[in-house]
Design a protein around this motif. Structure first.
Motif, PDB file in Angstrom:
ATOM      1  N   ARG A  68       0.799  -1.238   0.002  1.00 55.15           N
ATOM      2  CA  ARG A  68      -0.034  -0.135  -0.090  1.00 55.15           C
ATOM      3  C   ARG A  68       0.845   1.216   0.098  1.00 55.15           C
ATOM      4  O   ARG A  68       0.600   2.491  -0.617  1.00 55.15           O
ATOM      5  CB  ARG A  68      -0.794   0.000   1.191  1.00 55.15           C
ATOM      6  N   ILE A  69       1.983   1.305   0.833  1.00 57.56           N
ATOM      7  CA  ILE A  69       2.865   2.499   0.659  1.00 57.56           C
ATOM      8  C   ILE A  69       3.564   2.440  -0.593  1.00 57.56           C
ATOM      9  O   ILE A  69       3.572   3.736  -1.009  1.00 57.56           O
ATOM     10  CB  ILE A  69       3.975   2.070   1.842  1.00 57.56           C
ATOM     11  N   ASN A  70       3.639   1.412  -1.330  1.00 55.58           N
ATOM     12  CA  ASN A  70       4.402   1.600  -2.649  1.00 55.58           C
ATOM     13  C   ASN A  70       3.434   2.064  -3.575  1.00 55.58           C
ATOM     14  O   ASN A  70       3.682   2.865  -4.292  1.00 55.58           O
ATOM     15  CB  ASN A  70       4.710   0.302  -3.294  1.00 55.58           C
ATOM     16  N   GLU A  71       1.814   1.566  -3.433  1.00 58.80           N
ATOM     17  CA  GLU A  71       0.999   2.440  -4.250  1.00 58.80           C
ATOM     18  C   GLU A  71       0.950   4.050  -3.978  1.00 58.80           C
ATOM     19  O   GLU A  71       0.792   4.557  -4.951  1.00 58.80           O
ATOM     20  CB  GLU A  71      -0.289   1.744  -4.214  1.00 58.80           C
ATOM     21  N   HIS A  72       0.918   4.350  -2.770  1.00 58.12           N
ATOM     22  CA  HIS A  72       0.780   5.775  -2.344  1.00 58.12           C
ATOM     23  C   HIS A  72       2.049   6.342  -3.025  1.00 58.12           C
ATOM     24  O   HIS A  72       1.750   7.530  -3.476  1.00 58.12           O
ATOM     25  CB  HIS A  72       0.689   5.789  -1.052  1.00 58.12           C
ATOM     26  N   LEU A  73       3.067   6.009  -2.733  1.00 54.43           N
ATOM     27  CA  LEU A  73       4.301   6.621  -3.401  1.00 54.43           C
ATOM     28  C   LEU A  73       4.254   6.668  -4.708  1.00 54.43           C
ATOM     29  O   LEU A  73       4.605   7.771  -5.259  1.00 54.43           O
ATOM     30  CB  LEU A  73       5.463   6.027  -2.964  1.00 54.43           C
TER      31      LEU A  73
ATOM     32  N   ALA B 215       1.496   6.869  -6.574  1.00 56.75           N
ATOM     33  CA  ALA B 215       0.292   8.026  -6.978  1.00 56.75           C
ATOM     34  C   ALA B 215       0.853   9.431  -6.666  1.00 56.75           C
ATOM     35  O   ALA B 215       0.592  10.372  -7.610  1.00 56.75           O
ATOM     36  CB  ALA B 215      -0.698   7.920  -6.078  1.00 56.75           C
ATOM     37  N   ILE B 216       1.823   9.322  -5.699  1.00 58.59           N
ATOM     38  CA  ILE B 216       2.542  10.835  -5.316  1.00 58.59           C
ATOM     39  C   ILE B 216       3.238  11.341  -6.499  1.00 58.59           C
ATOM     40  O   ILE B 216       3.344  12.396  -7.024  1.00 58.59           O
ATOM     41  CB  ILE B 216       3.175  10.848  -3.867  1.00 58.59           C
ATOM     42  N   ARG B 217       4.158  10.351  -6.865  1.00 59.17           N
ATOM     43  CA  ARG B 217       5.136  10.545  -7.960  1.00 59.17           C
ATOM     44  C   ARG B 217       4.038  10.755  -9.257  1.00 59.17           C
ATOM     45  O   ARG B 217       4.951  11.822  -9.901  1.00 59.17           O
ATOM     46  CB  ARG B 217       6.003   9.381  -8.318  1.00 59.17           C
ATOM     47  N   ASP B 218       3.210  10.326  -9.586  1.00 55.30           N
ATOM     48  CA  ASP B 218       2.593  10.617 -10.531  1.00 55.30           C
ATOM     49  C   ASP B 218       1.519  11.899 -10.536  1.00 55.30           C
ATOM     50  O   ASP B 218       1.276  12.473 -11.589  1.00 55.30           O
ATOM     51  CB  ASP B 218       1.339   9.477 -10.997  1.00 55.30           C
ATOM     52  N   GLN B 219       1.574  12.605  -9.422  1.00 53.53           N
ATOM     53  CA  GLN B 219       0.823  13.838  -9.438  1.00 53.53           C
ATOM     54  C   GLN B 219       2.002  14.880  -9.630  1.00 53.53           C
ATOM     55  O   GLN B 219       1.684  16.278  -9.861  1.00 53.53           O
ATOM     56  CB  GLN B 219       0.484  13.888  -7.937  1.00 53.53           C
TER      57      GLN B 219
END
Length: 99
Positions: A82-87, A89-93
């Motif tokens: 989940r941390i990997n997914e959130h990171l 998403a932050i990178r893609d923003q």
């Protein structure tokens, strides 16, 4: 849900799906081990009641600790993904870029 084509593509992680099945497999093995220990303790009670009772209590404690440990381990793996997914998403923003 896990699809066959997901095994050959790297767009999606399959571990979060597999970890749930693995968790229930581990719970089943822990339950069988605990039941085996309890039955052994009952058998030992005919020979030595104190040792039999101690074996039963140890098996029950081991059963509870094993279930809690399996849950903590499974949740830890899921949290890492989940941390990997959130990171991601932050990178893609378009967060701050470091060179």
């Amino acid at each position: 849900m896990l699809e066959f084509r997901d095994l050959f593509q790297w767009d999606r992680f399959i571990t979060p799906t597999i970890i749930k099945m693995f968790y229930w497999l581990v719970i089943g093995l822990i339950a069988l081990s605990g039941l085996s220990g309890i039955l052994s303790g009952i058998g030992l009670m005919m020979v030595n009641p104190f040792v039999g009772l101690l074996t039963i209590l140890t098996s029950l404690v081991g059963l509870v600790v094993g279930i809690i440990s399996a849950r903590i381990g499974a949740e830890f793996v899921l949290i890492v993904f989940r941390i990997n997914e959130h990171l991601g998403a932050i990178r893609d923003q378009g967060g701050p870029q470091q060179h």
